[in-house]
Structure formats: structure tokens, C-alpha cells
Design an enzyme around this catalytic site. Structure first.
Site, mmCIF file in Angstrom:
data_model
loop_
_atom_site.group_PDB
_atom_site.id
_atom_site.type_symbol
_atom_site.label_atom_id
_atom_site.label_comp_id
_atom_site.label_asym_id
_atom_site.label_seq_id
_atom_site.Cartn_x
_atom_site.Cartn_y
_atom_site.Cartn_z
ATOM 1 N N HIS A 82 -92.257 25.536 -1.888
ATOM 2 C CA HIS A 82 -93.071 26.061 -3.102
ATOM 3 C C HIS A 82 -91.596 27.438 -3.545
ATOM 4 O O HIS A 82 -90.820 26.633 -4.529
ATOM 5 C CB HIS A 82 -93.594 27.239 -3.253
ATOM 6 C CG HIS A 82 -95.140 26.508 -2.399
ATOM 7 N ND1 HIS A 82 -95.404 26.999 -1.784
ATOM 8 C CD2 HIS A 82 -95.822 25.896 -3.147
ATOM 9 C CE1 HIS A 82 -96.641 26.586 -1.576
ATOM 10 N NE2 HIS A 82 -96.966 25.653 -2.271
ATOM 11 N N VAL A 94 -88.375 20.309 2.541
ATOM 12 C CA VAL A 94 -88.321 21.417 2.982
ATOM 13 C C VAL A 94 -89.226 21.401 4.810
ATOM 14 O O VAL A 94 -90.379 21.343 4.599
ATOM 15 C CB VAL A 94 -88.386 22.921 2.087
ATOM 16 C CG1 VAL A 94 -87.645 23.762 3.166
ATOM 17 C CG2 VAL A 94 -87.693 22.463 1.011
ATOM 18 N N ASP A 118 -95.409 15.238 -1.187
ATOM 19 C CA ASP A 118 -96.579 14.645 -1.818
ATOM 20 C C ASP A 118 -96.072 13.436 -2.740
ATOM 21 O O ASP A 118 -95.732 13.407 -4.127
ATOM 22 C CB ASP A 118 -97.381 15.172 -2.617
ATOM 23 C CG ASP A 118 -97.687 16.845 -1.803
ATOM 24 O OD1 ASP A 118 -98.468 16.673 -1.171
ATOM 25 O OD2 ASP A 118 -97.480 18.082 -1.991
HETATM 26 O O1 PAF Z 1 -99.313 19.231 -5.073
HETATM 27 C C1 PAF Z 1 -99.995 20.751 -5.537
HETATM 28 O O2 PAF Z 1 -99.487 21.445 -4.868
HETATM 29 C C2 PAF Z 1 -100.984 20.245 -6.198
HETATM 30 O O3 PAF Z 1 -101.520 19.282 -5.732
HETATM 31 C C3 PAF Z 1 -100.894 20.200 -7.448
HETATM 32 C C4 PAF Z 1 -99.581 19.445 -8.356
HETATM 33 C C5 PAF Z 1 -100.291 21.908 -8.410
HETATM 34 C C6 PAF Z 1 -101.853 20.589 -8.443
HETATM 35 O O4 PAF Z 1 -103.682 21.260 -8.128
#
Ligand code: PAF
Length: 281
Positions: free
Chosen positions: A37, A176, A150
Site C-alpha cells: 500500500h 511488493v 490483484d
Molecule cells: O484491492 C483492494 O483493496 C480492494 O479490492 C479495493 C480496490 C479497495 C476495492 O474495495
């Protein structure tokens, strides 16, 4: 750093940024931050403009038997981490703010939602596409940052933006990994020490496939079987799927002649982990 709890607070914040001539860079998340993140937030910051992060564990994207209730949450920790990488605002809404009583609408990106995780997580990508479209409409970003772990989600959002004519640039960001190769994920906290050690088999299997392609292997079935065998040799791994698909359409391929995604989902105890790599001939 501002903490915004309502849609109208975000709209007012976005209006102020535009008045000040700043572009809006958006990182949508479900919180419980890790380096993955933070890498998105750093990138959003480095690209200039005002950075806003959303933290919302979206009930719509969890199936009935999934981990909505136990999904890890720690707002205070997330707040400090976001602040440390120069985030300007966090949008942290209640479920009732996003889905008030009477809420009805869902969005579906039809073909891209069917394969891979779409098979075992029914309704998941409808939940993702719906919340992301809502967040885009609330935040009105110029750019939005998504991790390639993802990968299917990323392709679905790219398609959504294209199909709905949204004036947003989607910025894909690299996976990462921990020093031993495990892709960072908020769900890694579910792993016991034994499962955590065993989970390194995911990246090792993908590395094997990548090396095979580099040394000339083009047969998708051989790559898929090779990855499968390596995963199956790990007693703590319960394989959901291993697929070799076109990196754009996510449809299965027979030969690696274009950018190709090797994607997998594997359970270790309670944790369902995903990982992937894109190989090019
Ligand atoms: O990847 C995520 O954390 C979630 O699927 C997202 C894109 C924030 C949608 O809830």
C-alpha cells in the site's frame, strides 16, 4: 492530513484541491497497510498533486463464507503510516455512508469477471467494480493507483474506466514482496508460522515458470502443470487454481506468444493467497 468521513466532505476537499490547481491522485484500499500500500501512496505522491487514500472494507465484495468479519483493521496504525508517506487526506466512510438504506445499484464488467478468482469468488468483482466506480465518482481523481498483485481486479478497473468513459488514468504498480518472495498482503496475518514458511512456494513456482519461458518454453500446458506440481508438493498448500491466460483478455492460451499472465490462488489454512507474474516471449 485530513480525515474525511462523508461523501460531502470529500467533495469539498476535492473542490479545494482543484481551486488550488492541484491534480488529485487516489489510492483505494481496504486498510491494514503494508509496504505494498505504501508503495502506491509514495508513487501517487511522487507523481505530484494531492494524494487521497480511501480505507473501506467493502462488504459487497465478500462472499457469505469469506472473511469480512475478521478482515484485519487498525485505523490508528494506518493513519500514522499514511501520514509518514505524505498522504494529504484519508476517506474513511462508514458502510451506511457508502450503502445507505435503499441502495440498489451494482456494476458488472462481464467477461473479465468470469475466469480466475471470478470462478471461486462469486459476486466478488461486481462488489469491487461497484465500490470503485462509487469511489471514483466521489473522489473525482485524475489518477488512481492499483497494485498488480490483484491483476484481475486491475484489468477489470481498466475496462470499467474505458467502458464508462471515466477521465481517470489507471496507474498499475508492481507487486511488493517480502525478502523471501511472498507477495505482501493484508491476509498474510492469517498465516501460522508454518504456513508462512510454506507460502514461499508461490513465488518459487512462478519464478520457475518465468525461467522456463526465458529459456524458450512456449507451451502453456507444460507451464501450468509445472507450477501445479510444485505447489502440490507443498503439504500445507490447497490449490484453488493455476492458470496461464492472455494478459489482456484473461482467456486461456495454448502458447506464450503475447504478454501472458500466470496466475494462482492457493489456500494455506484460513488464508487464500493469490500471486502472479506476466511473462513475455
Ligand atoms: O484491492 C483492494 O483493496 C480492494 O479490492 C479495493 C480496490 C479497495 C476495492 O474495495
Amino acid at each position: 492530513m485530513e480525515i474525511l468521513r462523508t461523501v460531502s466532505e470529500v467533495r469539498e476537499w476535492a473542490r479545494r484541491q482543484r481551486t488550488a490547481g492541484r491534480a488529485i491522485h487516489f489510492v483505494p484500499t481496504m486498510g491494514y497497510f503494508h509496504e505494498g500500500h505504501l508503495s502506491l501512496m509514495r508513487r501517487a505522491n511522487a507523481d505530484g498533486g494531492a494524494v487521497i487514500v480511501s480505507i473501506f472494507v467493502n462488504p459487497l465484495q465478500f462472499g457469505a463464507n469469506e472473511d469480512l468479519d475478521r478482515y484485519p483493521r487498525d485505523f490508528e496504525r494506518d493513519r500514522l503510516m499514511a501520514e509518514s508517506v505524505g498522504v494529504d487526506a484519508i476517506f474513511y466512510p462508514e458502510v451506511s455512508e457508502m450503502y445507505p438504506p435503499g441502495y440498489q445499484t451494482e456494476v458488472r464488467v462481464k467477461e473479465l469477471s468470469k475466469p480466475l478468482c471470478g470462478r471461486s469468488r462469486l459476486g466478488h468483482f461486481e462488489g469491487v467494480a461497484t465500490v470503485v466506480l462509487k469511489l471514483f465518482n466521489i473522489v473525482t481523481p485524475d489518477r488512481a493507483y492499483f497494485g498488480m498483485k490483484d491483476y484481475q481486479q486491475l484489468r477489470i478497473i481498466e475496462q470499467l474506466v474505458q467502458d464508462m468513459n471515466l477521465p481517470i488514468e489507471i496507474v498499475p504498480c508492481p507487486i511488493v514482496r517480502e525478502p523471501d518472495g511472498l507477495a505482501m498482503s493484508s491476509r498474510n496475518v492469517y498465516l501460522t508460522p508454518e504456513e508462512r514458511a510454506a507460502a514461499t512456494v508461490l513465488y518459487r513456482s512462478l519464478q520457475w515458470a518465468q525461467a522456463q519461458v526465458e529459456s524458450g518454453e512456449r507451451n502453456a500446458l507444460k507451464l501450468r502443470e509445472g507450477v501445479y506440481e510444485r505447489l502440490a508438493a507443498e503439504p500445507l498448500a490447497r490449490i484453488d487454481y493455476v492458470e496461464v491466460v492472455d494478459a489482456e483478455t484473461l482467456q486461456p492460451v495454448e502458447r506464450v506468444v503475447r504478454p501472458t499472465l500466470i496466475a494462482l490462488a492457493v489456500f494455506f489454512g484460513k488464508a487464500r493467497l493469490i500471486d502472479n507474474c506476466v511473462v513475455c516471449p
